[in-house]
Design an enzyme around this catalytic site. Structure first.
Site, PDB file in Angstrom:
ATOM      1  N   HIS A 128      32.459  53.520  43.519  1.00 29.51           N
ATOM      2  CA  HIS A 128      32.898  52.148  43.795  1.00 29.51           C
ATOM      3  C   HIS A 128      33.813  52.126  45.012  1.00 29.51           C
ATOM      4  CE1 HIS A 128      31.517  51.270  39.670  1.00 29.51           C
ATOM      5  NE2 HIS A 128      31.432  50.018  40.086  1.00 29.51           N
ATOM      6  N   LYS A 132      38.987  49.434  43.851  1.00 25.64           N
ATOM      7  CA  LYS A 132      38.802  49.325  42.398  1.00 25.64           C
ATOM      8  C   LYS A 132      39.965  49.994  41.679  1.00 25.64           C
ATOM      9  CE  LYS A 132      35.423  49.954  38.684  1.00 25.64           C
ATOM     10  NZ  LYS A 132      35.597  48.606  38.135  1.00 25.64           N
TER      11      LYS A 132
HETATM   12  P1  NAD Z   1      40.077  41.539  43.217  1.00 19.55           P
HETATM   13  O1  NAD Z   1      41.250  42.472  43.293  1.00 19.55           O
HETATM   14  O2  NAD Z   1      39.382  41.170  44.472  1.00 19.55           O
HETATM   15  O3  NAD Z   1      40.531  40.193  42.479  1.00 19.55           O
HETATM   16  C1  NAD Z   1      41.461  40.185  41.418  1.00 19.55           C
HETATM   17  C2  NAD Z   1      41.857  38.742  41.114  1.00 19.55           C
HETATM   18  O4  NAD Z   1      42.849  38.751  40.092  1.00 19.55           O
HETATM   19  C3  NAD Z   1      42.459  37.998  42.313  1.00 19.55           C
HETATM   20  O5  NAD Z   1      42.037  36.668  42.310  1.00 19.55           O
HETATM   21  C4  NAD Z   1      43.961  38.064  42.048  1.00 19.55           C
HETATM   22  O6  NAD Z   1      44.675  36.951  42.622  1.00 19.55           O
HETATM   23  C5  NAD Z   1      43.986  37.976  40.537  1.00 19.55           C
HETATM   24  N1  NAD Z   1      45.216  38.584  40.004  1.00 19.55           N
HETATM   25  C6  NAD Z   1      45.597  39.872  40.079  1.00 19.55           C
HETATM   26  N2  NAD Z   1      46.818  40.047  39.523  1.00 19.55           N
HETATM   27  C7  NAD Z   1      47.189  38.822  39.074  1.00 19.55           C
HETATM   28  C8  NAD Z   1      48.333  38.339  38.384  1.00 19.55           C
HETATM   29  N3  NAD Z   1      49.329  39.147  38.012  1.00 19.55           N
HETATM   30  N4  NAD Z   1      48.376  37.014  38.063  1.00 19.55           N
HETATM   31  C9  NAD Z   1      47.367  36.175  38.405  1.00 19.55           C
HETATM   32  N5  NAD Z   1      46.259  36.581  39.050  1.00 19.55           N
HETATM   33  C10 NAD Z   1      46.173  37.882  39.379  1.00 19.55           C
HETATM   34  O7  NAD Z   1      39.064  42.210  42.180  1.00 19.55           O
HETATM   35  P2  NAD Z   1      37.484  41.972  42.046  1.00 19.55           P
HETATM   36  O8  NAD Z   1      36.765  42.987  42.845  1.00 19.55           O
HETATM   37  O9  NAD Z   1      37.179  40.523  42.231  1.00 19.55           O
HETATM   38  O10 NAD Z   1      37.278  42.362  40.508  1.00 19.55           O
HETATM   39  C11 NAD Z   1      37.930  41.615  39.474  1.00 19.55           C
HETATM   40  C12 NAD Z   1      37.631  42.268  38.136  1.00 19.55           C
HETATM   41  O11 NAD Z   1      36.235  42.161  37.863  1.00 19.55           O
HETATM   42  C13 NAD Z   1      37.953  43.769  38.082  1.00 19.55           C
HETATM   43  O12 NAD Z   1      38.413  44.075  36.782  1.00 19.55           O
HETATM   44  C14 NAD Z   1      36.601  44.403  38.336  1.00 19.55           C
HETATM   45  O13 NAD Z   1      36.512  45.731  37.849  1.00 19.55           O
HETATM   46  C15 NAD Z   1      35.726  43.456  37.566  1.00 19.55           C
HETATM   47  N6  NAD Z   1      34.306  43.451  37.931  1.00 19.55           N
HETATM   48  C16 NAD Z   1      33.448  43.256  36.899  1.00 19.55           C
HETATM   49  C17 NAD Z   1      32.098  43.154  37.147  1.00 19.55           C
HETATM   50  C18 NAD Z   1      31.173  42.892  35.990  1.00 19.55           C
HETATM   51  O14 NAD Z   1      29.954  42.726  36.201  1.00 19.55           O
HETATM   52  N7  NAD Z   1      31.703  42.804  34.756  1.00 19.55           N
HETATM   53  C19 NAD Z   1      31.610  43.250  38.451  1.00 19.55           C
HETATM   54  C20 NAD Z   1      32.509  43.422  39.494  1.00 19.55           C
HETATM   55  C21 NAD Z   1      33.862  43.509  39.215  1.00 19.55           C
END
Ligand code: NAD
Length: 221
Positions: A128, A132
């Protein structure tokens, strides 16, 4: 559909927003590290954020009393238990991977595992992007669960890779590898879209993307 995103300004939040906009679905609520933006009550809430945001997500589900689609990885057993509690009064769709291809991959892995039986070495490798936070990936954990054995997982964090998973089966004469590569985050957003449309019509309960995949895709049979 009027929807809300928790994690709106993240990579997945943006991808989901772009895809839902193509459908003319309306973003009426968001929450991220810049705060809350409320226009009106959403019909469905989508959470792609971090485990530390989880309690806030549950507060919003209670407040809006609407279905939840949650893709955040690195959740604890306590978090999953809480989701089961919430699912007694609203539909919850939880998955560590919302791509169609990974559902196919899981079926292929299950088949290979059963056909090889005991006398085989199995390894999982996942790659990844450098941002991540959790390791190993939620998807690798799902693959391990399907195999049902204590299989080693190697995690690589490289550049901007959206998500690669390979499962190796090796005996003394041969090696088979089964791989999935997400080419962009849009594939996850498409699964979220299917799940949101599904949840709007579903009765309260705990669903995974496997359920959505089997119920909605089996409709094509
Ligand atoms: P990212 O870091 O780009 O986004 C994280 C989001 O969470 C942002 O909007 C940020 O503002 C918010 N955030 C973080 N800390 C915060 C806090 N304390 N208070 C409020 N908001 C907060 O991450 P991403 O790449 O968009 O991934 C997000 C999640 O989704 C991760 O856990 C990732 O592993 C997961 N993911 C899951 C799948 C799936 O298919 N299930 C696919 C991709 C990513």
């Amino acid at each position: 559909m009027k929807y809300g995103i928790i994690g709106r300004n993240g990579r997945m939040g943006n991808e989901i927003y772009n895809l839902f906009s193509e459908k003319n679905y309306e973003l009426v609520f968001s929450y991220d590290n810049t705060g809350e933006n409320y226009i009106e009550k959403p019909d469905v809430l989508i959470d792609f954020s971090l485990p530390e945001v989880f309690e806030k997500t549950i507060e919003y589900v209670d407040k809006f009393h609407c279905p939840l689609i949650i893709g955040t990885t690195g959740l604890t057993e306590e978090h999953i238990k809480k989701l089961h509690e919430v699912s007694q009064y609203v539909p919850v769709v939880q998955s560590y991977n919302f791509s169609l291809g990974v559902q196919v991959l899981l079926k292929l892995v299950k088949m290979a595992n059963e056909l090889f039986g005991e006398n085989v070495d199995i390894e999982i490798s996942e790659t990844h992007h450098r941002f991540k936070k959790d390791k190993p990936s939620g998807t690798a954990k799902m693959i391990k669960e399907v195999i049902g054995k204590d299989v080693n997982i190697s995690s690589l964090r490289l550049g901007n890779v959206p998500g690669d998973h390979t499962i190796y089966f090796g005996n003394l004469g041969e090696v088979i590898s089964i791989s999935h590569r997400a080419l962009s985050r849009r594939t996850f957003a498409e699964g979220v879209l299917k799940s949101a449309e599904f949840a709007l019509k579903a009765v309260a309960g705990y669903y995974t993307f496997k359920d959505v995949f089997e119920i909605t895709m089996n409709g094509r049979k």
